[in-house]
Design an enzyme around this catalytic site. Structure first.
Site, PDB file in Angstrom:
ATOM      1  CE1 TYR A  68      -3.965  -1.060  -0.598  1.00  0.00           C
ATOM      2  CE2 TYR A  68      -3.230  -2.238   1.215  1.00  0.00           C
ATOM      3  CZ  TYR A  68      -4.762  -1.954   0.166  1.00  0.00           C
ATOM      4  OH  TYR A  68      -5.660  -2.675  -0.804  1.00  0.00           O
ATOM      5  NE  ARG A  71      -2.616  -0.390  -5.980  1.00  0.00           N
ATOM      6  CZ  ARG A  71      -3.936  -0.731  -5.432  1.00  0.00           C
ATOM      7  NH1 ARG A  71      -4.243  -0.714  -4.299  1.00  0.00           N
ATOM      8  NH2 ARG A  71      -4.463  -0.116  -6.313  1.00  0.00           N
ATOM      9  CG  HIS A 120     -14.722  -0.556  -4.534  1.00  0.00           C
ATOM     10  ND1 HIS A 120     -14.233  -1.220  -6.143  1.00  0.00           N
ATOM     11  CD2 HIS A 120     -15.424  -1.985  -4.317  1.00  0.00           C
ATOM     12  CE1 HIS A 120     -15.256  -1.925  -6.789  1.00  0.00           C
ATOM     13  NE2 HIS A 120     -15.961  -2.037  -5.414  1.00  0.00           N
ATOM     14  CB  CYS A 131     -10.703   3.245  18.738  1.00  0.00           C
ATOM     15  SG  CYS A 131      -8.936   4.198  18.090  1.00  0.00           S
ATOM     16  CB  CYS A 149      -3.954   3.379  16.490  1.00  0.00           C
ATOM     17  SG  CYS A 149      -5.459   4.816  17.495  1.00  0.00           S
ATOM     18  CB  CYS A 152      -6.095   2.575  21.071  1.00  0.00           C
ATOM     19  SG  CYS A 152      -6.729   1.965  19.065  1.00  0.00           S
ATOM     20  CB  THR A 190     -16.284  -0.552 -14.878  1.00  0.00           C
ATOM     21  OG1 THR A 190     -16.404  -1.817 -14.343  1.00  0.00           O
ATOM     22  CG2 THR A 190     -17.519   0.231 -15.240  1.00  0.00           C
ATOM     23  CB  SER A 191     -13.552  -5.262 -16.712  1.00  0.00           C
ATOM     24  OG  SER A 191     -14.126  -6.024 -15.321  1.00  0.00           O
TER      25      SER A 191
HETATM   26  P1  NAD Z   1     -11.026  -3.258 -14.532  1.00  0.00           P
HETATM   27  O1  NAD Z   1      -9.462  -3.829 -15.010  1.00  0.00           O
HETATM   28  O2  NAD Z   1     -11.816  -5.256 -14.113  1.00  0.00           O
HETATM   29  O3  NAD Z   1     -11.157  -3.180 -15.953  1.00  0.00           O
HETATM   30  C1  NAD Z   1     -10.567  -2.085 -16.832  1.00  0.00           C
HETATM   31  C2  NAD Z   1     -11.706  -1.341 -17.698  1.00  0.00           C
HETATM   32  O4  NAD Z   1     -10.961  -0.150 -17.997  1.00  0.00           O
HETATM   33  C3  NAD Z   1     -11.660  -2.582 -18.648  1.00  0.00           C
HETATM   34  O5  NAD Z   1     -12.645  -3.542 -19.509  1.00  0.00           O
HETATM   35  C4  NAD Z   1     -10.885  -1.945 -19.988  1.00  0.00           C
HETATM   36  O6  NAD Z   1     -11.144  -1.855 -21.427  1.00  0.00           O
HETATM   37  C5  NAD Z   1     -10.900  -0.005 -19.960  1.00  0.00           C
HETATM   38  N1  NAD Z   1      -9.638   0.646 -20.211  1.00  0.00           N
HETATM   39  C6  NAD Z   1      -8.877   0.888 -20.429  1.00  0.00           C
HETATM   40  N2  NAD Z   1      -8.130   1.648 -21.271  1.00  0.00           N
HETATM   41  C7  NAD Z   1      -9.009   2.163 -21.034  1.00  0.00           C
HETATM   42  C8  NAD Z   1      -9.300   3.846 -20.849  1.00  0.00           C
HETATM   43  N3  NAD Z   1      -8.251   4.538 -21.411  1.00  0.00           N
HETATM   44  N4  NAD Z   1     -10.562   4.545 -21.255  1.00  0.00           N
HETATM   45  C9  NAD Z   1     -11.922   3.757 -20.347  1.00  0.00           C
HETATM   46  N5  NAD Z   1     -11.256   2.191 -20.862  1.00  0.00           N
HETATM   47  C10 NAD Z   1     -10.148   2.148 -20.672  1.00  0.00           C
HETATM   48  O7  NAD Z   1     -11.566  -2.407 -13.766  1.00  0.00           O
HETATM   49  P2  NAD Z   1     -12.306  -2.359 -12.237  1.00  0.00           P
HETATM   50  O8  NAD Z   1     -13.946  -2.628 -13.181  1.00  0.00           O
HETATM   51  O9  NAD Z   1     -12.640  -0.939 -11.868  1.00  0.00           O
HETATM   52  O10 NAD Z   1     -12.602  -3.163 -11.761  1.00  0.00           O
HETATM   53  C11 NAD Z   1     -11.594  -3.917 -10.655  1.00  0.00           C
HETATM   54  C12 NAD Z   1     -11.899  -3.540  -9.280  1.00  0.00           C
HETATM   55  O11 NAD Z   1     -10.187  -2.962  -9.073  1.00  0.00           O
HETATM   56  C13 NAD Z   1     -12.715  -2.022  -8.504  1.00  0.00           C
HETATM   57  O12 NAD Z   1     -13.117  -3.288  -7.974  1.00  0.00           O
HETATM   58  C14 NAD Z   1     -11.445  -0.867  -8.381  1.00  0.00           C
HETATM   59  O13 NAD Z   1     -11.851  -1.132  -6.950  1.00  0.00           O
HETATM   60  C15 NAD Z   1     -10.059  -1.784  -8.469  1.00  0.00           C
HETATM   61  N6  NAD Z   1      -9.377  -0.961  -8.904  1.00  0.00           N
HETATM   62  C16 NAD Z   1      -9.132   0.560  -9.081  1.00  0.00           C
HETATM   63  C17 NAD Z   1      -7.758   1.070 -10.052  1.00  0.00           C
HETATM   64  C18 NAD Z   1      -7.796   3.021  -9.379  1.00  0.00           C
HETATM   65  O14 NAD Z   1      -8.500   3.632  -8.254  1.00  0.00           O
HETATM   66  N7  NAD Z   1      -7.823   3.286 -10.544  1.00  0.00           N
HETATM   67  C19 NAD Z   1      -6.519   0.595  -9.539  1.00  0.00           C
HETATM   68  C20 NAD Z   1      -7.096  -0.804 -10.300  1.00  0.00           C
HETATM   69  C21 NAD Z   1      -8.093  -1.504 -10.033  1.00  0.00           C
HETATM   70 ZN    ZN Z   2      -7.175   3.235  17.880  1.00  0.00          ZN
END
Ligand code: NAD
Ligand code: ZN
Length: 252
Positions: A68, A71, A120, A131, A149, A152, A190-191
């Site tokens: 984390y 990231r 998410h 806490c 923390c 606590c 989103t996929s």
């Molecule tokens: P996913 O990785 O499953 O799908 C990503 C989608 O984005 C695909 O369908 C892809 O074709 C499309 N894509 C790629 N480039 C693109 C662009 N330039 N414009 C538009 N679309 C584009 O992602 P998801 O459906 O969000 O699910 C994955 C899980 O992972 C989620 O639950 C999320 O919380 C988490 N996640 C979050 C982040 C972030 O915060 N940026 C990054 C990775 C994963």
């Molecule tokens: Zn605490």
């Protein structure tokens, strides 16, 4: 790339009182946020489930925090892209815009969107598992290893939804309300495989919304939408909001 925005979408948007937008990792792709599954370096050796779950955290909090911290550092460096910014501009021409995001990267808020429902969680927030005290990133990243923390002594964790955890209740309720009320609903980058978020587009459509998908690739949802705009959101959204803004200006 020149982007054609169909007239029937512009008409629906020009008359819409409420637009809801579900976003996924794809809207942040053009900002350079690495996807979960496309992890780099040593992180490619782990499955996401081994890092993003309470079991993983209790088993090896040092490893989970290393991931984390990595990231958080990457995400702090990236910027919202033209797609996030276009969604902010949409608020000037549509009375009510709700963003429902699966992303934890905070980029919609940083871009300036007014209404953001985070399904998410948010990687810029953290809290004590004992806490519940909230902590910012500066505080946790300044502690070496696993942050604890100040009140606590409990372990602090990132405020993101891990595998096997429920979505935050209020955020989910607001997302459902937006889907049920929307005149136009967008599913962007989103996929559509992570539930329950993936159920929102079809809920909106059943309640009468015009359903639009924006993605460079077809997904599980594509066959069921009213309109599929194929391409990157960082190109399609600015073109769409530009076209809508000029139509609204003409009609006033
Ligand atoms: P996913 O990785 O499953 O799908 C990503 C989608 O984005 C695909 O369908 C892809 O074709 C499309 N894509 C790629 N480039 C693109 C662009 N330039 N414009 C538009 N679309 C584009 O992602 P998801 O459906 O969000 O699910 C994955 C899980 O992972 C989620 O639950 C999320 O919380 C988490 N996640 C979050 C982040 C972030 O915060 N940026 C990054 C990775 C994963
Ligand atoms: Zn605490």
């Amino acid at each position: 790339m020149s982007v054609e925005i169909p007239e029937r979408l512009l008409d629906s948007l020009a008359n819409a009182g409420w637009v809801a937008v579900l976003t996924g990792a794809g809207v942040s792709a053009e900002s350079g946020v690495p996807t979960f599954r496309g992890a780099d370096g040593i992180w490619s050796m782990f499955r996401v489930e081994e890092l993003a779950s309470m079991d993983a955290f209790l088993r090896n909090p040092e490893l989970v925090w290393q991931w984390y911290a990595h990231r958080k550092t990457i995400i702090a460096r990236v910027r919202p892209n033209a797609g996030h910014e276009a969604l902010v501009r949409m608020e000037r021409v549509v009375p009510h815009v709700s963003i429902i995001t699966q992303n934890i990267d905070n980029l919609h808020r940083r871009a300036g969107s007014a209404v953001v429902h985070e399904l998410h969680g948010n990687i810029e927030r953290n809290y004590c598992v004992k806490c519940g005290a909230p902590y910012g990133n500066e505080d946790v990243l300044s502690q070496p290893g696993v942050p604890h923390c100040h009140h606590c002594g409990g372990m602090v964790r990132p405020d993101v939804v891990w595998f096997g955890e429920m979505l935050p209740e209020e955020e989910w309720a607001s997302a459902v309300r937006a889907a049920e009320s929307a005149d136009v609903f967008f599913s962007i980058g989103t996929s559509g495989v992570v539930y329950p978020a993936a159920s929102l587009p079809l809920l909106a459509r059943r309640r009468g919304a015009f359903l639009v998908e924006i993605n460079p690739e077809p997904t599980a949802l594509t066959d069921r939408v009213d309109l599929f705009l194929q391409g990157p959101s960082g190109e399609i959204l600015p073109a769409l909001v530009d076209a809508l803004t000029s139509i609204k200006a003409c009609r006033e």
